[in-house]
Design a protein around this motif. Sequence first.
Motif, PDB file in Angstrom:
ATOM      1  N   LYS A 176      44.559  25.340  18.450  1.00 29.98           N
ATOM      2  CA  LYS A 176      45.418  24.410  17.743  1.00 29.98           C
ATOM      3  C   LYS A 176      44.692  23.073  17.557  1.00 29.98           C
ATOM      4  O   LYS A 176      44.065  22.555  18.475  1.00 29.98           O
ATOM      5  CB  LYS A 176      46.714  24.212  18.517  1.00 29.98           C
ATOM      6  CG  LYS A 176      47.752  23.449  17.759  1.00 29.98           C
ATOM      7  CD  LYS A 176      49.052  23.409  18.507  1.00 29.98           C
ATOM      8  CE  LYS A 176      50.063  22.594  17.735  1.00 29.98           C
ATOM      9  NZ  LYS A 176      51.297  22.418  18.477  1.00 29.98           N
ATOM     10  N   ALA A 177      44.811  22.546  16.354  1.00 28.72           N
ATOM     11  CA  ALA A 177      44.165  21.277  16.055  1.00 28.72           C
ATOM     12  C   ALA A 177      44.936  20.117  16.674  1.00 28.72           C
ATOM     13  O   ALA A 177      46.164  20.127  16.725  1.00 28.72           O
ATOM     14  CB  ALA A 177      44.073  21.073  14.540  1.00 28.72           C
ATOM     15  N   SER A 178      44.197  19.116  17.137  1.00 26.19           N
ATOM     16  CA  SER A 178      44.844  17.889  17.625  1.00 26.19           C
ATOM     17  C   SER A 178      43.886  16.728  17.372  1.00 26.19           C
ATOM     18  O   SER A 178      42.687  16.830  17.621  1.00 26.19           O
ATOM     19  CB  SER A 178      45.153  18.016  19.115  1.00 26.19           C
ATOM     20  OG  SER A 178      43.982  18.186  19.848  1.00 26.19           O
ATOM     21  N   TRP A 179      44.427  15.643  16.845  1.00 27.14           N
ATOM     22  CA  TRP A 179      43.613  14.462  16.589  1.00 27.14           C
ATOM     23  C   TRP A 179      44.423  13.207  16.713  1.00 27.14           C
ATOM     24  O   TRP A 179      45.591  13.213  16.932  1.00 27.14           O
ATOM     25  CB  TRP A 179      42.917  14.537  15.226  1.00 27.14           C
ATOM     26  CG  TRP A 179      43.846  14.636  14.058  1.00 27.14           C
ATOM     27  CD1 TRP A 179      44.364  13.623  13.325  1.00 27.14           C
ATOM     28  CD2 TRP A 179      44.368  15.843  13.470  1.00 27.14           C
ATOM     29  NE1 TRP A 179      45.155  14.087  12.327  1.00 27.14           N
ATOM     30  CE2 TRP A 179      45.189  15.440  12.389  1.00 27.14           C
ATOM     31  CE3 TRP A 179      44.252  17.184  13.763  1.00 27.14           C
ATOM     32  CZ2 TRP A 179      45.855  16.363  11.589  1.00 27.14           C
ATOM     33  CZ3 TRP A 179      44.923  18.084  12.960  1.00 27.14           C
ATOM     34  CH2 TRP A 179      45.716  17.672  11.897  1.00 27.14           C
TER      35      TRP A 179
END
Length: 89
Positions: free
Chosen positions: A86-89
């Motif tokens: 999962k992307a997280s930024w």
Amino acid sequence: MSKQSIIAREKKRERLVAKYAEKRAALKAAGDYKALDALPKNASPVRLRNRCQLTGRPRGYIRYFGISRIKFREMALEGKIPGVRKASW
């Protein structure tokens, strides 16, 4: 989950497309459209539909993985697809 009859119909179409692929290519090269028209309708590759390998869902299909977006998300969150998180930024 799609009905088993729908999934079976799609697999039957895939077999027909494979069976008539060489004949279809030869007839196209020769320009014999009358003979092409005589082939079964389901032998045409245009009639195939991409479906999820796990559920048979026809919409939201991700070609690279061969599954639908829903199953992709579930499997990615469970860590079952290598290299996907999962992307997280």
